[in-house]
Design an enzyme around this catalytic site. Structure first.
Site, PDB file in Angstrom:
ATOM      1  N   ASP A  89     -23.972  -5.739  12.043  1.00 41.07           N
ATOM      2  CA  ASP A  89     -23.510  -4.595  11.256  1.00 41.07           C
ATOM      3  C   ASP A  89     -23.121  -4.995   9.840  1.00 41.07           C
ATOM      4  O   ASP A  89     -22.435  -4.244   9.160  1.00 41.07           O
ATOM      5  CB  ASP A  89     -22.285  -3.961  11.925  1.00 41.07           C
ATOM      6  CG  ASP A  89     -22.648  -3.114  13.126  1.00 41.07           C
ATOM      7  OD1 ASP A  89     -23.695  -2.453  13.084  1.00 41.07           O
ATOM      8  OD2 ASP A  89     -21.880  -3.111  14.102  1.00 41.07           O
ATOM      9  N   ARG A 107     -18.636   2.487   1.777  1.00 36.68           N
ATOM     10  CA  ARG A 107     -19.946   2.076   2.282  1.00 36.68           C
ATOM     11  C   ARG A 107     -21.080   2.783   1.541  1.00 36.68           C
ATOM     12  O   ARG A 107     -22.239   2.381   1.676  1.00 36.68           O
ATOM     13  CB  ARG A 107     -20.043   2.370   3.783  1.00 36.68           C
ATOM     14  CG  ARG A 107     -19.008   1.640   4.610  1.00 36.68           C
ATOM     15  CD  ARG A 107     -18.900   2.219   6.015  1.00 36.68           C
ATOM     16  NE  ARG A 107     -20.032   1.886   6.835  1.00 36.68           N
ATOM     17  CZ  ARG A 107     -20.267   2.444   8.040  1.00 36.68           C
ATOM     18  NH1 ARG A 107     -19.454   3.385   8.514  1.00 36.68           N
ATOM     19  NH2 ARG A 107     -21.310   2.080   8.737  1.00 36.68           N
ATOM     20  N   LYS A 154     -29.202   4.297   7.328  1.00 41.28           N
ATOM     21  CA  LYS A 154     -28.305   5.119   8.150  1.00 41.28           C
ATOM     22  C   LYS A 154     -27.376   5.930   7.244  1.00 41.28           C
ATOM     23  O   LYS A 154     -27.199   5.572   6.075  1.00 41.28           O
ATOM     24  CB  LYS A 154     -27.508   4.229   9.117  1.00 41.28           C
ATOM     25  CG  LYS A 154     -26.632   3.174   8.440  1.00 41.28           C
ATOM     26  CD  LYS A 154     -25.993   2.255   9.462  1.00 41.28           C
ATOM     27  CE  LYS A 154     -25.004   1.313   8.809  1.00 41.28           C
ATOM     28  NZ  LYS A 154     -24.422   0.349   9.756  1.00 41.28           N
ATOM     29  N   HIS A 155     -26.816   7.008   7.756  1.00 42.32           N
ATOM     30  CA  HIS A 155     -26.915   7.570   9.100  1.00 42.32           C
ATOM     31  C   HIS A 155     -27.652   8.893   8.951  1.00 42.32           C
ATOM     32  O   HIS A 155     -27.070   9.858   8.441  1.00 42.32           O
ATOM     33  CB  HIS A 155     -25.544   7.794   9.715  1.00 42.32           C
ATOM     34  CG  HIS A 155     -24.676   6.578   9.733  1.00 42.32           C
ATOM     35  ND1 HIS A 155     -23.946   6.156   8.634  1.00 42.32           N
ATOM     36  CD2 HIS A 155     -24.418   5.684  10.722  1.00 42.32           C
ATOM     37  CE1 HIS A 155     -23.256   5.065   8.946  1.00 42.32           C
ATOM     38  NE2 HIS A 155     -23.523   4.754  10.206  1.00 42.32           N
ATOM     39  N   HIS A 166     -16.779   8.321  15.404  1.00 43.76           N
ATOM     40  CA  HIS A 166     -16.294   7.391  16.428  1.00 43.76           C
ATOM     41  C   HIS A 166     -15.331   8.099  17.382  1.00 43.76           C
ATOM     42  O   HIS A 166     -15.208   7.713  18.550  1.00 43.76           O
ATOM     43  CB  HIS A 166     -15.561   6.208  15.791  1.00 43.76           C
ATOM     44  CG  HIS A 166     -16.465   5.249  15.073  1.00 43.76           C
ATOM     45  ND1 HIS A 166     -16.791   5.403  13.744  1.00 43.76           N
ATOM     46  CD2 HIS A 166     -17.124   4.141  15.505  1.00 43.76           C
ATOM     47  CE1 HIS A 166     -17.603   4.421  13.381  1.00 43.76           C
ATOM     48  NE2 HIS A 166     -17.827   3.650  14.429  1.00 43.76           N
ATOM     49  N   ASP A 197     -27.182   5.808  16.793  1.00 48.29           N
ATOM     50  CA  ASP A 197     -25.909   5.132  16.615  1.00 48.29           C
ATOM     51  C   ASP A 197     -25.368   4.892  18.025  1.00 48.29           C
ATOM     52  O   ASP A 197     -25.940   5.368  19.016  1.00 48.29           O
ATOM     53  CB  ASP A 197     -24.955   6.000  15.780  1.00 48.29           C
ATOM     54  CG  ASP A 197     -23.920   5.172  15.019  1.00 48.29           C
ATOM     55  OD1 ASP A 197     -23.706   3.994  15.398  1.00 48.29           O
ATOM     56  OD2 ASP A 197     -23.324   5.688  14.057  1.00 48.29           O
TER      57      ASP A 197
END
Length: 467
Positions: free
Chosen positions: A61, A128, A158-159, A171, A243
């Site tokens: 990752d 990110r 991604k994503h 998450h 994912d």
């Protein structure tokens, strides 16, 4: 059909259970997590194991910045910083970090992130992202993919179709983005469109986000978003990975059966499981759904062919895993030396000072009890001075005595020899001449202070080593 090729599994450890899972189910994708990377001796042994078992897509990752897992790569300011400068810096970072990954044994990375930055959105994206401008993000995404591919690493953008607008973290819950396809086409989807038009060997990771104006199902399970838009309208023919399915956005809202069935019917190719222990139930569910004709076999066969094409192109040499073999083959031990790991052990370890200016092994000694604890229940750890040897008498339990330069210190040698012979196993970890003093007792010569060598010696003693 080789159903294992349809799974990407996360590994945070390397143990007998991992060996059993990989040998039985043969997942094509291996995602190595920090829990394994933080124990270098296990990471190297795992890579060596994989190199003997075939060809895999081995990923991490490591994006740089907010999400960094490989200590071997210098820390990056991150994507939001890179997005403020010329995209050549992004290309350079991804090429250099990709080279390090590839040398280590990786051939894929779950990066770059093509999500746009939106003020007030969930911090799961945040740093990110390369920025808010779709064209800028696309440019940096193209350069990132170019750098990774030149280094021998498949990028995974991604994503899809974009996590940036989401106010919640997938998450923990299922986010919803209230945007139309027309709105997304020139914004969130633009970087994916641009990158996938040019980068044919890229891979795609889906988002666990629901776009109710496009489909009732989250993108990961949506035939509209994967098959109709990604495959047909954008024209992407390559590998689509989910994912992690254990994320609450999916696992709290869908059964394993629904997840498997919907994902493959939607046009996805590989299910990512963050915990390898979940592979058996997903694997068996997939087999049953095929048997019951609830998933068309030809759909899965197409996915297997896509995975096989990436495996064919992948560069996988096992990286630095060969050091595991070096440590194992270098071991010297008395014949028929073995230990039961059912008893508690007392561990005698030298204090951590270095013995010379040309010596940085002192910190290796601090790792010894942690390595021992993978095989034995440690009753007590006793640190001793190298010149004096163990001073404390040990009455009960097995004794694992890690010996350093006893031949050069008469007082220390005497102390080591005063340990009860029937209970003590000596590990000669520095001066190989020391073994002569223990030739009538149980001993192993590691020729190294490194945790990998200690680990291999212990595996041998408990009967789990090929040495």
């Amino acid at each position: 059909m080789d159903y294992g090729k349809l799974f990407f599994c996360g590994f945070d450890d390397f143990n007998d259970e991992v060996v059993e899972i990989i040998e039985k189910y043969s997942p094509a994708g291996i995602l190595i997590y920090p829990g394994l990377l933080s124990k270098e001796y296990l990471f190297l042994d795992f890579l060596n194991f994989l190199s003997k078992k075939g060809k895999f897509l081995v990923s991490s990752d490591h994006e740089g910045g907010q999400l960094e897992v490989l200590k071997y790569i210098p820390s990056s300011p991150g994507n939001l910083s890179l997005g403020r400068v010329d995209s050549s810096y992004t290309e350079k970072y991804c090429e250099l970090s990709g080279k390090i990954m590839n040398v280590l044994g990786f051939n894929m990375v779950f990066a770059p992130v093509l999500d746009l930055f939106f003020k007030g959105s969930a911090p799961v994206v945040d740093l990110r992202s390369f920025g808010s401008d779709p064209k800028l993000v696309a440019q940096h995404g193209l350069k990132a993919c170019s750098g990774y591919l030149r280094s021998g690493v498949f990028p995974c953008v991604k994503h899809y179709p974009g996590h940036g607008r989401a106010k919640k973290d997938s998450h923990y819950e299922l986010p919803e983005v209230d945007a139309t396809l027309e709105e997304l086409w020139e914004t969130d989807l633009y970087p994916f469109r641009r990158v996938l038009e040019e980068v044919k060997d890229a891979t795609v990771m889906t988002a666990h986000i629901r776009y109710p104006k496009i489909d009732d199902l989250p993108a990961t399970l949506s035939k509209v978003l994967i098959k109709d838009i990604l495959r047909e309208r954008i024209g992407f023919k390559g590998l689509v990975v989910s994912d992690a399915m254990e994320m609450k956005a999916i696992s709290a809202n869908f059964s394993v059966e629904e997840i498997v069935k919907l994902f493959f019917q939607a046009g996805g190719n590989m299910i990512l499981l963050s915990d390898y222990r979940n592979l058996p139930v997903y694997y068996e569910t997939l087999k049953r759904l095929v048997k019951d004709e609830e998933i068309e076999k030809d759909v899965l066969e197409r996915s297997v062919k896509i995975v096989e094409e990436y495996l064919r192109k992948a560069k996988f040499s096992g990286g630095f895993g060969f050091l595991s073999e070096v440590s194992e083959k270098a071991l010297l031990f008395k014949e028929d030396v073995s230990l039961s790991n059912e008893e508690e052990v007392v561990v005698l370890v030298p204090s951590s000072e270095n013995l010379s200016p040309a010596d940085l092994t002192g910190l290796d000694y601090d790792e010894i009890p942690k390595v021992v604890s993978r095989f034995f229940k440690v009753k007590e750890v006793i640190r001793y001075n190298v010149t004096k040897g163990p001073e404390k008498k040990v009455e009960n339990g097995l004794i694992l005595d890690f010996v350093v330069n006893a031949s050069m210190n008469e007082e220390a040698l005497k102390a080591h020899l005063e340990l009860p012979a029937e209970k003590t196993t000596y590990f000669v970890i520095r001066n190989p001449s020391d073994w002569k003093h223990f030739k009538d007792r149980r001993f192993v010569v590691t020729l190294s202070t490194k945790p990998l060598s200690i680990y291999k010696a212990l595996r041998h003693l408990v009967g789990r080593c090929d040495a």
